[in-house]
Structures are given as C-alpha cells and as structure tokens.
Design a protein around this motif. Structure first.
Motif, mmCIF file in Angstrom:
data_model
loop_
_atom_site.group_PDB
_atom_site.id
_atom_site.type_symbol
_atom_site.label_atom_id
_atom_site.label_comp_id
_atom_site.label_asym_id
_atom_site.label_seq_id
_atom_site.Cartn_x
_atom_site.Cartn_y
_atom_site.Cartn_z
ATOM 1 N N ALA A 82 0.847 -1.190 0.000
ATOM 2 C CA ALA A 82 0.000 0.000 0.000
ATOM 3 C C ALA A 82 0.884 1.243 0.000
ATOM 4 O O ALA A 82 2.099 1.167 0.223
ATOM 5 C CB ALA A 82 -0.926 0.003 1.208
ATOM 6 N N ASP A 83 0.270 2.380 -0.251
ATOM 7 C CA ASP A 83 0.979 3.656 -0.224
ATOM 8 C C ASP A 83 0.727 4.358 1.100
ATOM 9 O O ASP A 83 -0.246 4.063 1.806
ATOM 10 C CB ASP A 83 0.514 4.551 -1.385
ATOM 11 C CG ASP A 83 0.912 3.982 -2.741
ATOM 12 O OD1 ASP A 83 1.903 3.226 -2.792
ATOM 13 O OD2 ASP A 83 0.243 4.298 -3.735
ATOM 14 N N TYR A 88 -5.907 4.685 -0.068
ATOM 15 C CA TYR A 88 -6.511 3.362 -0.130
ATOM 16 C C TYR A 88 -7.145 3.009 1.218
ATOM 17 O O TYR A 88 -6.455 2.973 2.235
ATOM 18 C CB TYR A 88 -5.464 2.303 -0.472
ATOM 19 C CG TYR A 88 -4.795 2.507 -1.806
ATOM 20 C CD1 TYR A 88 -5.524 2.434 -2.985
ATOM 21 C CD2 TYR A 88 -3.429 2.768 -1.887
ATOM 22 C CE1 TYR A 88 -4.905 2.618 -4.215
ATOM 23 C CE2 TYR A 88 -2.803 2.944 -3.112
ATOM 24 C CZ TYR A 88 -3.556 2.874 -4.274
ATOM 25 O OH TYR A 88 -2.945 3.055 -5.484
ATOM 26 N N THR A 90 -8.415 0.817 4.259
ATOM 27 C CA THR A 90 -7.858 -0.427 4.776
ATOM 28 C C THR A 90 -8.905 -1.503 5.020
ATOM 29 O O THR A 90 -8.547 -2.657 5.294
ATOM 30 C CB THR A 90 -7.115 -0.161 6.097
ATOM 31 O OG1 THR A 90 -8.034 0.420 7.034
ATOM 32 C CG2 THR A 90 -5.957 0.791 5.875
ATOM 33 N N ALA A 93 -8.393 -4.782 3.215
ATOM 34 C CA ALA A 93 -7.142 -5.524 3.381
ATOM 35 C C ALA A 93 -7.373 -6.949 3.879
ATOM 36 O O ALA A 93 -6.691 -7.885 3.451
ATOM 37 C CB ALA A 93 -6.216 -4.769 4.340
ATOM 38 N N GLY A 110 -6.186 -4.408 -5.899
ATOM 39 C CA GLY A 110 -7.204 -3.463 -5.440
ATOM 40 C C GLY A 110 -7.612 -2.571 -6.596
ATOM 41 O O GLY A 110 -6.906 -1.628 -6.959
ATOM 42 N N ARG A 112 -9.143 0.200 -8.379
ATOM 43 C CA ARG A 112 -9.704 1.536 -8.152
ATOM 44 C C ARG A 112 -10.600 1.984 -9.296
ATOM 45 O O ARG A 112 -11.559 2.720 -9.100
ATOM 46 C CB ARG A 112 -8.582 2.573 -8.026
ATOM 47 C CG ARG A 112 -7.483 2.230 -7.056
ATOM 48 C CD ARG A 112 -6.227 3.037 -7.374
ATOM 49 N NE ARG A 112 -5.734 2.714 -8.712
ATOM 50 C CZ ARG A 112 -4.813 3.426 -9.360
ATOM 51 N NH1 ARG A 112 -4.291 4.495 -8.792
ATOM 52 N NH2 ARG A 112 -4.414 3.062 -10.571
ATOM 53 N N THR A 150 -2.497 0.192 -9.997
ATOM 54 C CA THR A 150 -2.834 0.387 -8.592
ATOM 55 C C THR A 150 -1.673 -0.008 -7.686
ATOM 56 O O THR A 150 -0.958 -0.974 -7.953
ATOM 57 C CB THR A 150 -4.087 -0.429 -8.214
ATOM 58 O OG1 THR A 150 -4.373 -0.217 -6.838
ATOM 59 C CG2 THR A 150 -3.887 -1.909 -8.461
ATOM 60 N N TYR A 152 -2.219 -0.831 -4.531
ATOM 61 C CA TYR A 152 -2.857 -1.569 -3.439
ATOM 62 C C TYR A 152 -3.012 -3.021 -3.868
ATOM 63 O O TYR A 152 -3.871 -3.364 -4.690
ATOM 64 C CB TYR A 152 -4.221 -0.949 -3.147
ATOM 65 C CG TYR A 152 -4.838 -1.311 -1.813
ATOM 66 C CD1 TYR A 152 -4.085 -1.837 -0.770
ATOM 67 C CD2 TYR A 152 -6.196 -1.101 -1.587
ATOM 68 C CE1 TYR A 152 -4.656 -2.143 0.451
ATOM 69 C CE2 TYR A 152 -6.792 -1.394 -0.363
ATOM 70 C CZ TYR A 152 -6.013 -1.914 0.654
ATOM 71 O OH TYR A 152 -6.594 -2.213 1.868
ATOM 72 N N ARG A 153 -2.180 -3.903 -3.309
ATOM 73 C CA ARG A 153 -2.163 -5.309 -3.726
ATOM 74 C C ARG A 153 -1.861 -6.213 -2.540
ATOM 75 O O ARG A 153 -1.184 -5.810 -1.589
ATOM 76 C CB ARG A 153 -1.104 -5.547 -4.817
ATOM 77 C CG ARG A 153 -1.311 -4.717 -6.068
ATOM 78 C CD ARG A 153 -0.121 -4.819 -7.010
ATOM 79 N NE ARG A 153 -0.235 -3.851 -8.098
ATOM 80 C CZ ARG A 153 -0.414 -4.154 -9.368
ATOM 81 N NH1 ARG A 153 -0.498 -5.413 -9.751
ATOM 82 N NH2 ARG A 153 -0.511 -3.219 -10.291
ATOM 83 N N TYR A 194 -11.522 4.596 -3.763
ATOM 84 C CA TYR A 194 -10.297 5.396 -3.805
ATOM 85 C C TYR A 194 -10.652 6.815 -3.398
ATOM 86 O O TYR A 194 -11.694 7.349 -3.785
ATOM 87 C CB TYR A 194 -9.711 5.377 -5.221
ATOM 88 C CG TYR A 194 -8.529 6.304 -5.420
ATOM 89 C CD1 TYR A 194 -7.236 5.862 -5.171
ATOM 90 C CD2 TYR A 194 -8.705 7.620 -5.852
ATOM 91 C CE1 TYR A 194 -6.142 6.701 -5.343
ATOM 92 C CE2 TYR A 194 -7.614 8.465 -6.031
ATOM 93 C CZ TYR A 194 -6.340 8.010 -5.774
ATOM 94 O OH TYR A 194 -5.282 8.844 -5.948
#
Length: 309
Positions: A82-83, A88, A90, A93, A110, A112, A150, A152-153, A194
């Motif tokens: 994640a950033d 993103y 949570t 998750a 993830g 978006r 993205t 977010y993975r 997002y």
C-alpha cells in the motif's frame, strides 16, 4: 516469518502516515507493519515509528528501489502492498489477505478504476494514462486486468520471492502486472474505493515524466517477454517495404528485360535482409525466453517458505 506483512514505502508523507499505520493496525491486528523511509525530510520516519510501525530505510530514491529492498528483507505468508498517502481504505485488506492465505490468489489487485477513482482523482491526464496502459497491456499480454497501475495489492510469498524488480520508480506496478500475466500467476481483483490525497499531501508522481517511463517499461517488457511477436512485427514491416520497392523493379524487368532502377533494387534487397534478420532474432530470442520460463517453473517448484518466527 510473519503471517501478514504490510509494506508501506514512504517519501515525505508526514501528513498521512500516522493515520495509515493506525488504520492498518485496526484492520489487520495480527499483521506486522513495515514503513520504509525513502530519504524523507519532513519527519515521516519518526511519525511512523511513534505510530507503532517497524521503520527501515532505503537510500536509493524511487518506489521500485524501495520495493526491491522490502521484498528481499521481509518474509511473510502474505504481503499487503500500500501507499502512505491515505488514498486506499484499509477495510478491504482483510479480504485481500484471505484470498492469498487460502491459496486462491498469488496477487490480489485493489481495483480503483471500477469504483471511485475517476470521480476522486483530480488529474485528468492520470485518468487517461491509466486507461491507455490498461488497454496496451491487456492487448499485448492477453490479460483482463481492470487496474494495472494500482499500488494496493496482496501478494503471496512465491510471487514476491520470484519477482525480479528491474525498475527503480513508479513503473513497478506495471512491471508487476506484466510479470504476473506472463508467468501465469493466479490473479484476483477486488473493487476498492479510492479517495484523493487529503489537503497538504502532495503527490510525487509526475504525470508526463513518469508516464513516459511507464510506456517505455511496457515496450521493453513486451520485447523481453514476447520477442517473437515484437521482432516479428518489425521484421514483417521491413519485408513488406522491401516487396513494395521490388514490385516496380520487377514490372520494369518484365517489360524491358532490364533493370534501370538499380538504387531501388538495392533498397528493396536491404529492407528484405533487415526484415529476415529481425525474424531470425525473434525466433532465437523466443527459444531463449521459453527456456527461461521452463527454468522459472523449476525455481517455483523448489522455492520453500522459511519457518515461522
């Protein structure tokens, strides 16, 4: 070995990092949260440490460099990438981690773009770039990923430890998506909401400069992963050009039994020679690529997870 490791690369995210760490602690209480500081000058590392994250440092600038170090140093059954900019949510998750831990996916994306990205993102060229990259990669690599870029993975141990990171910057997500498609890893996508950066938080992504890097990465990986198609296209174009130049020469020879356009004939032969050389390069490199895929599959067979801590 951690069960779940949350990986957060950071560069000057003091405005948001405390909230991001706190949110992940609440969403995944069993997870270890790692923040890798990438030469921040605004106290990001100190804030992250005070929020309860494990803070480490990467001094080579660029997200790709940070992720390379993270993947090498951390062992986990599931990685959440994640950033640190709080874009993103949570709450997704847990679902993403479960898909990896249950063996249903090697990478959970993830997504978006199927949710609120186009409404929340205020940079129109980013929206256009995301669509262009998605179409290019899905077309060239026969995929159906809705959100290529993205950050977010959720990732499996096997994917992380077998993924050779070559890029140094924001191209990392594109490289990761292409590698997953080429090596036939199990992919799942989950639509995630997002939100744009909060006030005071500044994006480090340069629309044009980093966009060109992403396009260059796609072309380079297309050449590396599918050399027969890459060199075949250019080889066929060269041969067609050679034929186009040769036709008037042939017609002239049929009519007069003599070739007057010697320079045109030379150009025609040159195009054809280049075309056949490109085709031969494609054939040879395709054999090398298939050998590498074979070795990669063998490597996955012997890749073992370390014992739990």
């Amino acid at each position: 070995m951690d069960k779940i490791a949350v990986l957060i690369p950071c560069y000057n995210e003091s405005v948001t990092i405390a909230k991001v760490v706190s949110d992940f602690k609440e969403a995944l209480p069993e997870a270890m949260i790692y923040v890798y500081d990438n030469n921040s000058t605004d106290g990001t590392a100190e804030i992250a440490a005070n929020s309860g994250a494990v803070v480490r440092y990467e001094y080579r600038q660029g997200k790709g460099n940070v992720m390379r170090t993270m993947f090498r140093e951390i062992d986990a059954e599931c990685y959440i990438m994640a950033d640190g900019d709080d874009t993103y949510p949570t709450e997704f998750a847990g679902e993403m981690a479960e898909l990896v831990l249950s063996g249903k996916a090697d990478m959970v994306i993830g997504d978006r773009l199927s949710a609120t990205y186009f409404e929340e993102n205020k940079r129109p060229f980013h929206n256009m770039g995301n669509k262009l990259v998605r179409k290019l990669i899905n077309k060239l690599f026969k995929g159906d990923i809705r959100d290529i870029m993205t950050g977010y993975r959720a990732l499996s141990y096997e994917f992380v430890k077998s993924f050779p990171i070559l890029s140094g910057g924001f191209e990392i997500e594109t490289e990761m998506s292409i590698h997953a498609l080429d090596k036939k890893f199990k992919l799942k996508e989950i639509p995630v909401t997002y939100r744009d950066r909060p006030e005071g938080s500044v994006s480090k992504l340069n629309t044009y400069k980093d966009g060109m890097k992403v396009i260059k990465t796609i072309i380079t990986l297309f050449k590396d992963y599918k050399p027969m198609l890459f060199f075949g296209i250019f080889g066929a174009l060269m041969i067609l050009c050679g034929i186009a130049f040769f036709i008037p020469v042939l017609c002239e020879y049929i009519a007069y039994a003599y070739v007057y356009k010697i320079p045109t004939l030379v150009v025609s032969v040159g195009f054809m020679i280049i075309g056949f050389l490109l085709l031969m390069c494609g054939i040879i490199l395709d054999a090398v690529t298939k050998k590498h895929r074979w070795l990669f599959e063998l490597y996955l067979n012997i890749l073992k997870k370390p014992e739990n801590k």
